[in-house]
Design a protein around this motif. Structure first.
Motif, PDB file in Angstrom:
ATOM      1  N   SER A  75       0.764  -1.348   0.074  1.00 48.77           N
ATOM      2  CA  SER A  75      -0.003   0.075  -0.046  1.00 48.77           C
ATOM      3  C   SER A  75       0.867   1.413  -0.026  1.00 48.77           C
ATOM      4  O   SER A  75       0.414   2.335  -0.358  1.00 48.77           O
ATOM      5  N   MET A  76       2.323   1.038   0.522  1.00 49.42           N
ATOM      6  CA  MET A  76       3.106   2.300   0.432  1.00 49.42           C
ATOM      7  C   MET A  76       3.852   2.649  -0.803  1.00 49.42           C
ATOM      8  O   MET A  76       4.753   3.333  -0.849  1.00 49.42           O
ATOM      9  N   VAL A  77       3.459   1.814  -1.759  1.00 42.71           N
ATOM     10  CA  VAL A  77       4.168   1.955  -3.141  1.00 42.71           C
ATOM     11  C   VAL A  77       3.900   3.359  -3.436  1.00 42.71           C
ATOM     12  O   VAL A  77       2.867   3.702  -3.716  1.00 42.71           O
ATOM     13  N   ARG A  78       5.002   4.295  -3.735  1.00 48.82           N
ATOM     14  CA  ARG A  78       4.540   5.809  -4.409  1.00 48.82           C
ATOM     15  C   ARG A  78       4.224   5.362  -5.783  1.00 48.82           C
ATOM     16  O   ARG A  78       4.437   4.661  -6.530  1.00 48.82           O
ATOM     17  N   GLN A  79       3.567   6.302  -6.180  1.00 49.37           N
ATOM     18  CA  GLN A  79       2.717   6.522  -7.575  1.00 49.37           C
ATOM     19  C   GLN A  79       3.887   6.911  -8.421  1.00 49.37           C
ATOM     20  O   GLN A  79       3.829   6.204  -9.516  1.00 49.37           O
ATOM     21  N   ASN A  80       4.894   7.726  -8.256  1.00 51.39           N
ATOM     22  CA  ASN A  80       6.028   7.683  -9.298  1.00 51.39           C
ATOM     23  C   ASN A  80       6.773   6.285  -9.727  1.00 51.39           C
ATOM     24  O   ASN A  80       7.045   6.213 -10.651  1.00 51.39           O
ATOM     25  N   ARG A  81       6.794   5.385  -8.490  1.00 51.17           N
ATOM     26  CA  ARG A  81       7.199   4.098  -8.782  1.00 51.17           C
ATOM     27  C   ARG A  81       6.267   3.243  -9.815  1.00 51.17           C
ATOM     28  O   ARG A  81       6.798   2.650 -10.571  1.00 51.17           O
ATOM     29  N   LEU A  82       4.929   3.475  -9.644  1.00 50.26           N
ATOM     30  CA  LEU A  82       4.110   2.785 -10.485  1.00 50.26           C
ATOM     31  C   LEU A  82       4.243   3.296 -11.850  1.00 50.26           C
ATOM     32  O   LEU A  82       4.047   2.641 -12.887  1.00 50.26           O
ATOM     33  N   GLU A  83       4.550   4.705 -11.991  1.00 51.77           N
ATOM     34  CA  GLU A  83       4.601   5.197 -13.410  1.00 51.77           C
ATOM     35  C   GLU A  83       5.816   4.738 -13.921  1.00 51.77           C
ATOM     36  O   GLU A  83       5.906   4.683 -15.509  1.00 51.77           O
ATOM     37  N   ARG A  84       6.891   4.185 -13.308  1.00 50.56           N
ATOM     38  CA  ARG A  84       8.056   3.790 -13.985  1.00 50.56           C
ATOM     39  C   ARG A  84       8.439   2.283 -13.824  1.00 50.56           C
ATOM     40  O   ARG A  84       9.460   2.035 -14.841  1.00 50.56           O
ATOM     41  N   ASP A  85       7.753   1.664 -13.256  1.00 54.84           N
ATOM     42  CA  ASP A  85       8.104  -0.091 -12.981  1.00 54.84           C
ATOM     43  C   ASP A  85       7.776  -0.537 -13.993  1.00 54.84           C
ATOM     44  O   ASP A  85       6.837  -0.591 -15.000  1.00 54.84           O
ATOM     45  N   GLU A  86       8.849  -1.450 -14.347  1.00 50.96           N
ATOM     46  CA  GLU A  86       8.884  -2.355 -15.654  1.00 50.96           C
ATOM     47  C   GLU A  86       7.684  -3.495 -15.735  1.00 50.96           C
ATOM     48  O   GLU A  86       7.270  -3.658 -16.637  1.00 50.96           O
ATOM     49  N   LEU A  87       7.523  -3.899 -14.565  1.00 45.19           N
ATOM     50  CA  LEU A  87       6.603  -4.943 -14.318  1.00 45.19           C
ATOM     51  C   LEU A  87       5.013  -4.570 -14.529  1.00 45.19           C
ATOM     52  O   LEU A  87       4.133  -4.882 -15.458  1.00 45.19           O
ATOM     53  N   VAL A  88       4.925  -3.022 -14.121  1.00 48.29           N
ATOM     54  CA  VAL A  88       3.546  -2.466 -14.306  1.00 48.29           C
ATOM     55  C   VAL A  88       3.419  -2.048 -15.865  1.00 48.29           C
ATOM     56  O   VAL A  88       2.518  -2.143 -16.474  1.00 48.29           O
ATOM     57  N   GLN A  89       4.485  -1.601 -16.610  1.00 44.48           N
ATOM     58  CA  GLN A  89       4.476  -1.392 -18.006  1.00 44.48           C
ATOM     59  C   GLN A  89       4.168  -2.532 -18.736  1.00 44.48           C
ATOM     60  O   GLN A  89       3.393  -2.505 -19.872  1.00 44.48           O
ATOM     61  N   ALA A  90       4.801  -3.641 -18.383  1.00 44.28           N
ATOM     62  CA  ALA A  90       4.546  -4.876 -19.218  1.00 44.28           C
ATOM     63  C   ALA A  90       3.359  -5.666 -18.860  1.00 44.28           C
ATOM     64  O   ALA A  90       3.017  -6.064 -19.857  1.00 44.28           O
ATOM     65  N   HIS A  96       0.042   1.864 -16.133  1.00 46.01           N
ATOM     66  CA  HIS A  96       0.892   2.406 -16.506  1.00 46.01           C
ATOM     67  C   HIS A  96       0.434   3.750 -17.240  1.00 46.01           C
ATOM     68  O   HIS A  96       1.057   4.983 -17.077  1.00 46.01           O
ATOM     69  N   GLU A  97      -0.445   3.515 -18.167  1.00 44.44           N
ATOM     70  CA  GLU A  97      -0.931   4.836 -19.079  1.00 44.44           C
ATOM     71  C   GLU A  97      -1.727   5.785 -18.008  1.00 44.44           C
ATOM     72  O   GLU A  97      -1.397   7.049 -18.611  1.00 44.44           O
ATOM     73  N   THR A  98      -2.341   5.654 -16.986  1.00 43.22           N
ATOM     74  CA  THR A  98      -3.069   6.137 -16.234  1.00 43.22           C
ATOM     75  C   THR A  98      -2.183   7.361 -15.425  1.00 43.22           C
ATOM     76  O   THR A  98      -2.552   8.407 -15.091  1.00 43.22           O
ATOM     77  N   MET A  99      -0.904   6.745 -15.245  1.00 40.36           N
ATOM     78  CA  MET A  99      -0.356   7.585 -13.953  1.00 40.36           C
ATOM     79  C   MET A  99       0.254   8.938 -14.143  1.00 40.36           C
ATOM     80  O   MET A  99      -0.109   9.923 -13.375  1.00 40.36           O
ATOM     81  N   PRO A 100       0.276   9.312 -15.390  1.00 41.35           N
ATOM     82  CA  PRO A 100       0.707  10.749 -15.737  1.00 41.35           C
ATOM     83  C   PRO A 100      -0.589  11.846 -15.732  1.00 41.35           C
ATOM     84  O   PRO A 100      -0.301  13.144 -15.385  1.00 41.35           O
ATOM     85  N   ILE A 102      -2.391  11.599 -12.958  1.00 42.93           N
ATOM     86  CA  ILE A 102      -2.544  11.950 -11.604  1.00 42.93           C
ATOM     87  C   ILE A 102      -1.872  13.201 -11.125  1.00 42.93           C
ATOM     88  O   ILE A 102      -0.613  13.075 -11.345  1.00 42.93           O
ATOM     89  N   ALA A 103      -2.388  14.309 -10.953  1.00 36.05           N
ATOM     90  CA  ALA A 103      -1.936  15.528 -10.494  1.00 36.05           C
ATOM     91  C   ALA A 103      -0.636  16.046 -11.081  1.00 36.05           C
ATOM     92  O   ALA A 103      -0.467  15.997 -12.432  1.00 36.05           O
ATOM     93  N   HIS A 104       0.479  16.374 -10.464  1.00 37.16           N
ATOM     94  CA  HIS A 104       1.762  16.620 -10.943  1.00 37.16           C
ATOM     95  C   HIS A 104       2.891  15.643 -10.364  1.00 37.16           C
ATOM     96  O   HIS A 104       2.737  15.083  -9.312  1.00 37.16           O
ATOM     97  N   PRO A 105       4.130  15.619 -11.032  1.00 36.65           N
ATOM     98  CA  PRO A 105       5.247  14.697 -10.623  1.00 36.65           C
ATOM     99  C   PRO A 105       5.599  14.911  -8.972  1.00 36.65           C
ATOM    100  O   PRO A 105       5.758  14.128  -8.562  1.00 36.65           O
ATOM    101  N   GLN A 106       5.512  16.156  -8.471  1.00 35.66           N
ATOM    102  CA  GLN A 106       5.676  16.387  -6.962  1.00 35.66           C
ATOM    103  C   GLN A 106       4.613  15.560  -6.066  1.00 35.66           C
ATOM    104  O   GLN A 106       5.227  15.164  -5.078  1.00 35.66           O
ATOM    105  N   ILE A 107       3.501  15.497  -6.657  1.00 35.91           N
ATOM    106  CA  ILE A 107       2.462  15.159  -6.006  1.00 35.91           C
ATOM    107  C   ILE A 107       2.856  13.589  -5.848  1.00 35.91           C
ATOM    108  O   ILE A 107       2.733  12.819  -4.986  1.00 35.91           O
ATOM    109  N   ARG A 108       3.062  12.950  -7.356  1.00 42.38           N
ATOM    110  CA  ARG A 108       3.369  11.439  -7.443  1.00 42.38           C
ATOM    111  C   ARG A 108       4.500  10.967  -6.844  1.00 42.38           C
ATOM    112  O   ARG A 108       4.622   9.881  -6.401  1.00 42.38           O
ATOM    113  N   ASN A 109       5.441  11.975  -6.471  1.00 41.82           N
ATOM    114  CA  ASN A 109       6.801  11.364  -5.685  1.00 41.82           C
ATOM    115  C   ASN A 109       6.263  11.240  -3.998  1.00 41.82           C
ATOM    116  O   ASN A 109       7.029  10.273  -3.627  1.00 41.82           O
TER     117      ASN A 109
END
Length: 291
Positions: A75-90, A96-100, A102-109
């Motif tokens: 549950s504590m996985v950061r949103q920016n990790r979801l955006e970049r993770d290779e398993l999520v992308q594959a 993966h498509e939805t993450m960008p 969500i708000a702004h990069p600073q929020i997703r960090n």
């Protein structure tokens, strides 16, 4: 403004976090990314007497893929990790498509997967994606350990099936079926603002490009993620056509969502927007399914 005084706890294990939540219950709030909680506390719309910080609990920060293709997320996985993770992308291209969006990069960090789910904002993207992908959530307390389907978890505006002494510890999403295409789209006044409306579309086809399964889930179209089951069923057994997409979009937007008027748009405009976005998302999902 500043928040009301509170006691701060920073457990270093899941057992300690659950014990603290068991002790303080209703009087406590869990701090994950804090992107929603902290502003609310600053305006004193909520005034917990105890704040339990989960940022030092390593058991809640993981992404892994099981042998059966299921992806599991702490549950504590950061949103920016979801955006970049290779398993999520594959394996979860819709997420993966939805993450960008969500708000702004600073929020997703700082924002977390579980925090967004627990907050249950009807304009939030991650609750919609979890419902669309038939995810489920592991909910734990000191004395209980249970799983709840995402479609059953969101009960009303900012209300969920999570008790005062419980917390989301894990998100599980099943493997995608072969020949499945997905798409997500939304419209906001400015990028990063809360969306006026959006939709996640999932389409599975057979070797003849006939739809065998479909799912449509909308954000900011009601108090919870809105599932358009009747509209999606119109696609089953059919090949994509402009007429079919329009009929599906009209059914979903006029009969299966419940948007409310606000200072940005009235409900009539939001229904029109949902219709347009449904056609766009379904067209893209069908195209991706047959590649």
């Amino acid at each position: 403004m500043k928040p009301a005084p509170f006691e701060y706890l920073a457990p270093t294990s899941l057992d300690d976090a659950l014990a603290a939540l068991n002790e303080h219950g209703f009087d406590a709030k869990l701090l994950a990314g804090g992107q929603s909680l902290v502003p609310v506390m600053n305006f004193r719309l909520t005034q917990p007497s105890v704040l339990i910080d989960l940022n030092n609990v390593p058991e809640l920060d993981f992404i892994r893929r099981e042998a059966n293709g299921v992806l599991r997320f702490g549950s504590m996985v950061r949103q920016n990790r979801l955006e970049r993770d290779e398993l999520v992308q594959a394996y979860l291209p819709l997420l993966h498509e939805t993450m960008p969006f969500i708000a702004h990069p600073q929020i997703r960090n700082r924002g977390t997967f579980g925090g967004s789910i627990a907050h249950a904002d009807p304009a939030g993207e991650l609750p919609v994606i979890a419902v669309a992908l038939n995810g489920r959530f592991r909910i734990q307390s000191k004395t209980t350990d249970r799983w709840v389907n995402a479609s059953d978890f969101f009960q009303a505006l900012f209300e969920t099936d999570c008790g005062d002494e419980e917390m989301i510890t894990e998100i599980e999403i099943p493997a995608m079926r072969p020949n499945t295409g997905t798409a997500f789209t939304e419209v906001a006044r400015r990028h990063g603002d809360y969306a006026l409306g959006g939709v996640a579309a999932i389409v599975t086809v057979d070797e003849n490009q006939v739809c065998t399964q479909a799912r449509l889930v909308y954000l900011n179209a009601g108090e919870v993620p809105m599932v358009a089951e009747k509209a999606a069923q119109l696609l089953v057994g059919e090949k994509m056509s402009e007429t079919l997409l329009l009929e599906t979009a009209v059914t979903a937007s006029s009969k299966e969502i419940n948007p409310t008027s606000d200072i940005h748009a009235n409900d009539e405009y939001k229904r029109h927007l949902a219709k347009v976005l449904t056609i766009r998302a379904l067209k893209t999902a069908f195209e991706r399914a047959v590649r």
